[in-house]
Design an enzyme around this catalytic site. Structure first.
Site, mmCIF file in Angstrom:
data_model
loop_
_atom_site.group_PDB
_atom_site.id
_atom_site.type_symbol
_atom_site.label_atom_id
_atom_site.label_comp_id
_atom_site.label_asym_id
_atom_site.label_seq_id
_atom_site.Cartn_x
_atom_site.Cartn_y
_atom_site.Cartn_z
ATOM 1 N N ARG A 105 -6.419 1.079 17.895
ATOM 2 C CA ARG A 105 -6.197 -0.364 17.711
ATOM 3 C C ARG A 105 -5.898 -1.099 19.019
ATOM 4 N NH1 ARG A 105 -3.234 -0.175 11.782
ATOM 5 N NH2 ARG A 105 -5.198 -0.191 10.635
ATOM 6 N N LYS A 127 0.842 -1.203 0.000
ATOM 7 C CA LYS A 127 0.000 0.000 0.000
ATOM 8 C C LYS A 127 0.875 1.251 0.000
ATOM 9 C CE LYS A 127 -2.881 0.533 3.633
ATOM 10 N NZ LYS A 127 -2.709 1.827 4.303
ATOM 11 N N SER A 128 1.871 1.290 0.866
ATOM 12 C CA SER A 128 2.719 2.487 0.968
ATOM 13 C C SER A 128 3.420 2.774 -0.355
ATOM 14 C CB SER A 128 3.777 2.286 2.053
ATOM 15 O OG SER A 128 3.170 2.174 3.306
ATOM 16 N N SER A 138 6.999 8.698 12.623
ATOM 17 C CA SER A 138 5.938 8.589 11.619
ATOM 18 C C SER A 138 6.494 8.799 10.221
ATOM 19 C CB SER A 138 4.836 9.615 11.888
ATOM 20 O OG SER A 138 4.018 9.722 10.741
ATOM 21 N N GLY A 156 -5.277 7.708 5.449
ATOM 22 C CA GLY A 156 -4.435 8.690 6.128
ATOM 23 C C GLY A 156 -3.167 8.979 5.345
ATOM 24 N N ARG A 200 2.905 5.963 -3.228
ATOM 25 C CA ARG A 200 4.042 6.796 -3.644
ATOM 26 C C ARG A 200 4.303 6.679 -5.137
ATOM 27 N NH1 ARG A 200 4.219 5.579 1.665
ATOM 28 N NH2 ARG A 200 5.446 6.869 3.114
ATOM 29 N N ASP A 224 1.927 -1.464 11.648
ATOM 30 C CA ASP A 224 0.610 -1.871 11.129
ATOM 31 C C ASP A 224 0.282 -3.325 11.449
ATOM 32 O OD1 ASP A 224 0.160 0.634 10.102
ATOM 33 O OD2 ASP A 224 0.953 0.142 8.117
ATOM 34 N N ARG A 226 -7.712 -3.755 9.419
ATOM 35 C CA ARG A 226 -6.763 -4.683 10.046
ATOM 36 C C ARG A 226 -7.354 -5.372 11.279
ATOM 37 N NH1 ARG A 226 -2.599 -3.786 6.643
ATOM 38 N NH2 ARG A 226 -1.986 -1.631 6.240
ATOM 39 N N GLN A 279 4.694 8.927 7.634
ATOM 40 C CA GLN A 279 3.806 9.822 6.897
ATOM 41 C C GLN A 279 4.219 11.276 7.102
ATOM 42 O OE1 GLN A 279 -0.186 8.803 8.087
ATOM 43 N NE2 GLN A 279 -0.140 6.876 6.939
HETATM 44 C C1 S3P Z 1 2.520 4.684 6.268
HETATM 45 C C2 S3P Z 1 3.051 4.991 7.492
HETATM 46 C C3 S3P Z 1 2.509 4.503 8.762
HETATM 47 C C4 S3P Z 1 1.564 3.329 8.549
HETATM 48 C C5 S3P Z 1 0.609 3.558 7.424
HETATM 49 C C6 S3P Z 1 1.349 3.783 6.129
HETATM 50 C C7 S3P Z 1 3.137 5.235 5.058
HETATM 51 O O1 S3P Z 1 1.770 5.545 9.383
HETATM 52 O O2 S3P Z 1 0.855 3.067 9.742
HETATM 53 O O3 S3P Z 1 -0.250 2.432 7.256
HETATM 54 O O4 S3P Z 1 2.821 4.745 3.948
HETATM 55 O O5 S3P Z 1 3.928 6.164 5.180
HETATM 56 P P1 S3P Z 1 2.493 6.602 10.393
HETATM 57 O O6 S3P Z 1 3.408 7.427 9.606
HETATM 58 O O7 S3P Z 1 1.343 7.401 10.939
HETATM 59 O O8 S3P Z 1 3.156 5.759 11.411
#
Ligand code: S3P
Length: 749
Positions: free
Chosen positions: A653, A328-329, A474, A401, A333, A622, A698, A476
């Site tokens: 969670r 997913k990440s 984080s 998110g 990107r 995750d 999840r 993100q």
């Molecule tokens: C992610 C970072 C993580 C992860 C999310 C995906 C990303 O979040 O939990 O599912 O793709 O950068 P955080 O940056 O809030 O930890």
């Protein structure tokens, strides 16, 4: 057929014996909701026919006779004939008579009612059924025409409540879904969804019929022509009236359409195939989306997520070799950087889950031409770092998110304003963590209360590079700041308190952008460019984690997960399971497109409880929902600390997992930053029960795999969001040996 009537109207008058009015009356009759029905039509034959088939009990060519003593008068005549009808019946209707109409334009009928009865007249309820057919007249009357179709009612401030209730009940009695709308909104929406398409169909057929090659055209007119112009066979009088009555709104949408048509015309003329492809791919996505709605035959039904429940029955062992969906990440990107690159980026293994599709749609909304996804393949026609266009509306990012936080950084560097919103879960998640550093860079960012979405990022401001010490681990937030840094004057750097996933840094390098990593600090300068590349997205270790835990806890299991991404910032789940005694082999390690990948073999093992090392927490952030299930099956106590971030994921969670485990009979308790779980040991079994997932994908998947060690079925509620990260989880899980049944029903109103 005998149906129990819940409504009874002693006397109904129907004016205009066409398809719409007759079908309503027939529907009421068949369901025992009316006593006497009187009918009027300008055409004597129609009245006689309606009487002969038992649709009406009486008729008269004197309209006043028909409406006299009626409880409900249904006016079903062409729009421009409504005023005359009202004038003709005004003196004859009783003090309590309720009137309603079925016209496709509401503003003009509202004007007619006011002109004839005066401004405050409350017993006329404006209505419009969104149903029909090219067939017309008494013989076409269909008592089920309105079943599960929308009927729009447009109450006004002075509309009488009892009258409203009666008309609403009369529509509901024939199976319609009644919705309220403002008069002007109705006319605006219908101009676009119904009036313009009819206008275009009539006009196209006329153009082709007038062309000197018309014989040729009509001889070979197959699917496309037939589909597009079917509605040009509708009643010309009716549509002439609608085009006049809703003139302003129709002209407005027609102008917009003409503008866009010219745009497409010039793209074709200039052989600008990318632009043409942009229009076509955007339209296809939108049409596919509408098809789901149209399939339910209710033409203006809004999309509602179905409610999905899993019934997870106790099952045996897992076996097989398979690949879980794309990371997913990395998928997010790939769309972001591919869009901002120069040239065409090809992506394979893309996750076709709702989260990454939300990112894809956001870039389409900003003018990027993206082909696919088709079996994980996506082609992105990059527009360069400065080529995005303002989106027509707020960007809707669903449950994601990652989309919102990374996009916030990118949007801060654009010269236009953007608003971003999400679903109920995303709307509760903290955005202050990205707004704060962006503001330090000089961006103007607004959030709703307490830093929650929707978030507005105002463009035009010049960003300046900063150094940012991340207050939490984080990826993100790190990525958000780095992406803003692409547009900021000078140098931008981020230091993280613990290693987090580094896909942004790796992928920037893959696109030829210079990024320096020195220990826990990442630095980049603005002024570079991204050059298109190919990306092979590995399988998502976060999705693989459910099967790693599943195979570990289900006795006799032996599975291999293929082509899984094993980026060192993501392998916490492997490290933790191994520390618990898991039997995990990492095979065929290789590198694809800058990301390490391997096949992972997992065999069942008796796990033991541990204190999870805090340095592994960000590397498995995750995977804790799945790991909680592993801990519950282990021998002894598992303690998790330093994981307060889990409280601000798609759900809290820690709470959701602890509550679910307790429901299934496990001794578990949450702490501020983690949990303490007493494992059930080798012979322990989960009890059955109903799990509240808080719509978190999840949590849902974790309790589904718990069934492998359950004594009774586990009912997992609200699983629709599994589609955000793992579209065919149930299919893959059942193939591997789980026993999941999925019950899907449309969400309640
Ligand atoms: C992610 C970072 C993580 C992860 C999310 C995906 C990303 O979040 O939990 O599912 O793709 O950068 P955080 O940056 O809030 O930890």
């Amino acid at each position: 057929m005998s149906r129990k009537a819940t409504l009874f109207i002693p006397r109904v008058a129907v004016i205009g014996l066409g398809l719409i009015g007759c079908s309503w009356v027939k529907g009421l009759r068949v369901r025992g909701c009316v006593g006497q029905v009187a009918g009027f039509d300008r055409n004597l034959d129609s009245m006689q026919q309606a009487l002969d088939v038992g649709l009406i009990d009486e008729f008269s060519s004197d309209i006043t006779e028909v409406v006299r003593a009626a409880d409900l008068v249904i006016i079903s005549v062409p729009i421009l004939a409504v005023r005359q009808v009202l004038q003709d019946i005004a003196a004859a209707i009783g003090d309590a008579t309720v009137l309603t109409d079925v016209g496709s334009v509401k503003g003009s009928v509202a004007g007619d009612v006011e002109a004839v009865f005066g401004a405050g007249f409350g017993r006329f309820v404006l209505g419009h059924p969104i149903a029909g057919s090219e067939r017309s007249g008494v013989s076409a009357a269909d008592e089920n025409l309105y079943v599960r179709h929308k009927v729009i009612i447009t109450p006004q401030p002075h509309t009488d409540q009892a009258a409203l209730r009666l008309v609403r009940a009369a529509w509901q009695a024939v199976g319609a879904d009644v919705e309220d709308m403002a008069v002007s909104h109705h006319d605006e929406v219908l101009a676009a969804t119904s009036h313009l398409p009819h206008l275009l169909a009539y006009s196209l057929v006329d153009t082709l019929a007038n062309s000197h090659e018309n014989k040729e055209i009509f001889n070979y007119a197959a699917g496309g022509f037939r589909d597009f112009t079917r509605i040009a066979a509708s009643s010309p009088v009716m549509w002439r009236d609608i085009f006049s009555a809703n003139k302003e709104q129709i002209l407005k949408t027609l102008d917009l359409f003409q503008h866009d048509l010219n745009f497409l015309r010039s793209a074709i003329e200039q052989e600008d195939t990318t632009t043409v492809m942009g229009v076509l791919t955007r339209a296809k996505v939108a049409r596919d989306h509408f098809s789901k709605i149209l399939a339910r035959r209710a033409y203006v039904e809004p999309m509602k997520t179905a409610s999905v429940t899993y019934i997870a029955s106790p099952a045996g062992s897992l076996s097989g070799s398979f690949r879980v969906p794309g990371d997913k990440s990395i998928s997010h990107r790939s769309i972001m950087l591919g869009s901002l690159a120069e040239g065409t980026t090809e992506v394979s293994g893309f996750l076709e889950g709702e989260d990454s599709l939300a990112t894809l749609q956001a870039f389409r909304d900003m003018g990027v031409v993206i082909e696919g996804p088709h079996r994980g393949r996506v082609t992105i026609h990059g527009v360069g770092l400065h080529g995005l266009q303002p989106p027509p509306n707020a960007l809707y990012l669903g449950n994601s998110g990652t989309s919102m936080r990374l996009l916030a950084g990118l949007m801060a560097g654009q010269n236009f304003d953007v608003e971003m919103s999400g679903d109920e879960s995303l709307s509760k998640r903290p955005m202050g963590r990205v707004a704060d550093p962006l503001r330090l860079m000089g961006a103007v960012v607004e959030t709703a209360e307490a830093g929650r979405p929707p978030i507005k990022v105002f463009g035009a401001g010049k960003l300046k590079g900063i150094h940012y010490d991340l207050p939490m681990a984080s990826a993100q937030v790190k990525s958000c700041v780095l992406l803003a840094g692409l547009y900021a004057e000078g140098e931008t750097s981020v230091t993280e308190p613990a290693p987090t996933r580094d896909h942004t840094e790796r992928m920037l390098k893959g696109f030829g952008y210079d990024v320096k990593v020195d220990g826990s600090t990442v630095t980049l300068q603005s002024g570079g460019k991204l050059t298109a590349t190919s990306i092979d997205v590995p399988a998502d270790i976060s999705s693989a984690a459910f099967f790693m835990v599943a195979a570990s806890i289900a006795e006799g299991s032996d599975i291999t997960l293929e082509h899984v991404g094993i980026n060192p910032t993501r392998i916490g789940v492997i490290n933790i399971l191994r520390a618990m005694g898991g039997n995990i082999e990492v095979l065929n390690e290789r590198e694809v497109g800058g990301e390490p990948v391997a096949d992972i073999r997992i065999r069942s093992a008796q796990l033991k409880g541990i204190h999870i090392p805090e340095d592994q927490v960000p590397l498995a952030i995750d995977e804790f929902p799945a790991l909680f299930i592993a801990a519950a099956c282990a021998e002894g106590e598992t303690v998790l600390t330093g994981a307060e971030e889990l409280r601000v994921k798609e759900s809290d969670r820690i709470q959701a997992m602890v509550d679910g485990l307790i429901t299934l009979g496990v001794d578990a308790k949450g702490t501020e930053d983690g949990a303490v779980i007493q494992g059930m040991g080798a012979t322990g079994r989960f009890g059955g029960g109903e799990i509240v997932t808080h719509h978190d994908h999840r949590i849902a998947m974790s309790f589904a795999i718990a069934s492998l060690r359950a004594a009774e079925p586990i009912i997992v509620l609200d699983c629709a969001n599994v589609a955000t990260s793992f579209p065919d989880f149930v299919g893959l899980a059942n193939n591997a040996g789980l026993q999941l049944d999925m019950i899907s029903k449309p969400a309640a109103e």
